[in-house]
Design an enzyme around this catalytic site. Structure first.
Site, PDB file in Angstrom:
ATOM      1  N   HIS A  12      39.184  76.593   8.477  1.00  0.00           N
ATOM      2  CA  HIS A  12      37.854  77.246   7.621  1.00  0.00           C
ATOM      3  C   HIS A  12      38.234  78.903   7.459  1.00  0.00           C
ATOM      4  O   HIS A  12      37.624  79.533   7.211  1.00  0.00           O
ATOM      5  CB  HIS A  12      36.647  76.807   7.949  1.00  0.00           C
ATOM      6  CG  HIS A  12      36.548  77.476   9.998  1.00  0.00           C
ATOM      7  ND1 HIS A  12      35.433  77.061  10.564  1.00  0.00           N
ATOM      8  CD2 HIS A  12      37.060  78.996   9.867  1.00  0.00           C
ATOM      9  CE1 HIS A  12      35.436  77.830  11.394  1.00  0.00           C
ATOM     10  NE2 HIS A  12      36.415  79.051  11.292  1.00  0.00           N
ATOM     11  N   HIS A  59      29.230  82.622  11.726  1.00  0.00           N
ATOM     12  CA  HIS A  59      30.087  83.485  11.746  1.00  0.00           C
ATOM     13  C   HIS A  59      29.523  84.736  11.485  1.00  0.00           C
ATOM     14  O   HIS A  59      29.599  85.962  10.727  1.00  0.00           O
ATOM     15  CB  HIS A  59      31.458  83.868  11.473  1.00  0.00           C
ATOM     16  CG  HIS A  59      32.539  82.463  11.245  1.00  0.00           C
ATOM     17  ND1 HIS A  59      32.218  81.627  10.613  1.00  0.00           N
ATOM     18  CD2 HIS A  59      33.691  82.948  12.289  1.00  0.00           C
ATOM     19  CE1 HIS A  59      33.300  80.639  11.167  1.00  0.00           C
ATOM     20  NE2 HIS A  59      34.401  81.409  11.901  1.00  0.00           N
ATOM     21  N   HIS A 193      44.837  80.862  15.900  1.00  0.00           N
ATOM     22  CA  HIS A 193      44.871  82.353  16.223  1.00  0.00           C
ATOM     23  C   HIS A 193      44.022  83.955  16.307  1.00  0.00           C
ATOM     24  O   HIS A 193      42.701  83.656  17.494  1.00  0.00           O
ATOM     25  CB  HIS A 193      44.179  82.252  13.784  1.00  0.00           C
ATOM     26  CG  HIS A 193      42.591  81.910  13.992  1.00  0.00           C
ATOM     27  ND1 HIS A 193      42.686  80.817  14.861  1.00  0.00           N
ATOM     28  CD2 HIS A 193      41.720  82.200  13.794  1.00  0.00           C
ATOM     29  CE1 HIS A 193      41.414  80.544  13.994  1.00  0.00           C
ATOM     30  NE2 HIS A 193      40.673  81.611  13.473  1.00  0.00           N
ATOM     31  N   GLU A 240      38.241  78.140  19.015  1.00  0.00           N
ATOM     32  CA  GLU A 240      37.631  77.296  17.698  1.00  0.00           C
ATOM     33  C   GLU A 240      37.383  75.807  17.930  1.00  0.00           C
ATOM     34  O   GLU A 240      36.673  74.619  17.322  1.00  0.00           O
ATOM     35  CB  GLU A 240      37.316  78.299  16.460  1.00  0.00           C
ATOM     36  CG  GLU A 240      36.655  78.885  15.353  1.00  0.00           C
ATOM     37  CD  GLU A 240      37.291  79.309  14.259  1.00  0.00           C
ATOM     38  OE1 GLU A 240      36.426  80.479  13.943  1.00  0.00           O
ATOM     39  OE2 GLU A 240      38.112  79.227  14.220  1.00  0.00           O
TER      40      GLU A 240
HETATM   41  C1  DHB Z   1      39.736  83.908   9.225  1.00  0.00           C
HETATM   42  C2  DHB Z   1      38.504  83.625   9.490  1.00  0.00           C
HETATM   43  C3  DHB Z   1      37.805  83.268  10.501  1.00  0.00           C
HETATM   44  O1  DHB Z   1      36.508  82.597  10.525  1.00  0.00           O
HETATM   45  C4  DHB Z   1      39.026  82.303  11.044  1.00  0.00           C
HETATM   46  O2  DHB Z   1      38.400  80.910  11.355  1.00  0.00           O
HETATM   47  C5  DHB Z   1      39.836  81.744  10.482  1.00  0.00           C
HETATM   48  C6  DHB Z   1      40.769  83.423   9.807  1.00  0.00           C
HETATM   49  C7  DHB Z   1      40.084  85.247   8.739  1.00  0.00           C
HETATM   50  O3  DHB Z   1      39.140  86.427   8.944  1.00  0.00           O
HETATM   51  O4  DHB Z   1      41.227  85.633   8.206  1.00  0.00           O
HETATM   52 FE    FE Z   2      36.697  81.286  12.121  1.00  0.00          FE
END
Ligand code: DHB
Ligand code: FE
Length: 280
Positions: A12, A59, A193, A240
């Site tokens: 997302h 978030h 990530h 996540e």
């Molecule tokens: C980013 C934020 C998110 O919540 C995520 O799941 C992936 C990337 C971002 O800020 O790049």
């Molecule tokens: Fe996220």
């Protein structure tokens, strides 16, 4: 009887939503990302779900450090789009399904699984970006959405196994709802990530591929991945992925993989996507 017929997992990443909203979907950087969802859009247009249950994380848009529910369900008739700093995304407000959401709460809580009832909630990129990827730019989203928010932001977050079991409880809840509805459940977020610190931008393609490979045939292996392992192998925000296990838990033991897409990088993260249909 209502039934869950399929599951969708999708990252997302907010930059994907911003690219779409700002007319950049056709630029060379973003074109491959949206191309990976062309088949998904065709698939969901064909499947035409009556409802989508979207498991995502907030978030710090609707919630804050003041209140951090581990699992929460949106029971409102409508969920406004959150302003995450650049104004709300220009997408339709999300229409809920209070009757189904309330039924799920009752069933799941009596099934000894506690969900926080949320009657007023704005929804952020965690929920809206996967809707964009799957449905494009409609005037209204094509079906009501039941949002289920999971805390993966403030420690302690739930285990993968707890999430998988919640998926099973959601399925039992759905199947005791006395209306013929065909439901698609989404698990959002992931894949590898890390957004901050010295390891920012960490991508582990091998970990992600193994996760995608095991999700259909061996979710029991994935539910044993510890928080520390997610963190170490795939970055702090890879946690996540436990939300994908809620989606998986809500499906049959045997599922058919319909489509898969993996792309690096999108923003500074890995983007993962997979669709399963129940066999029945
Ligand atoms: C980013 C934020 C998110 O919540 C995520 O799941 C992936 C990337 C971002 O800020 O790049
Ligand atoms: Fe996220």
């Amino acid at each position: 009887m209502a039934r869950i017929i399929a599951g969708v997992a999708a990252s997302h990443i907010p930059a994907v939503g911003a690219a779409w909203d700002n007319g950049k979907a056709d630029e060379p950087y973003w074109r491959p990302v949206f191309k990976g969802f062309e088949r998904s859009k065709e698939w969901i247009a064909r499947v035409k779900p009556d409802v989508c249950i979207v498991v995502y994380n907030d978030h710090m848009s609707a919630f804050s450090l003041e209140i951090v529910p581990t699992f929460a369900i949106g029971c409102a008739a409508e969920f406004p789009i959150a302003d995450e700093g650049w104004g709300p995304r220009p997408v339709p407000a999300v229409k809920g399904y209070p009757e189904l959401a309330s039924h799920i709460v009752q069933s799941v809580v009596l099934d000894e699984f506690d969900l926080t009832i949320v009657n007023r909630m704005e929804v952020d990129h965690g929920l809206t970006v996967p809707l964009t990827l799957m449905f494009g730019k409609p005037k209204e989203w094509p079906c009501p959405i039941v949002p289920i928010a999971v805390n993966v932001v403030v420690y302690p977050v739930p285990t993968g196994n707890r999430c998988y079991m919640l998926g099973k409880a959601i399925r039992r809840a759905v199947e005791s709802f006395d209306k013929d509805l065909r439901i698609v459940i989404f698990g959002t977020g992931g894949m590898s990530h890390q957004l901050q610190g010295p390891r920012a931008g960490l991508i582990n393609r091998e970990f992600d591929t193994r996760f995608l490979d095991n999700l259909a045939p061996d979710p029991e292996a994935l539910v044993r991945i510890s928080h520390l392992e997610y963190l170490r192998e795939a970055g702090s925000e890879a946690i996540e992925l436990v939300m994908w296990l809620i989606m998986r838990g809500a499906l049959d033991d045997r599922v058919k993989e319909i489509h898969r897409f993996y792309h690096v990088p999108a923003s500074n993260t890995a983007l993962g996507h997979i669709i399963f249909e129940n066999m029945a």
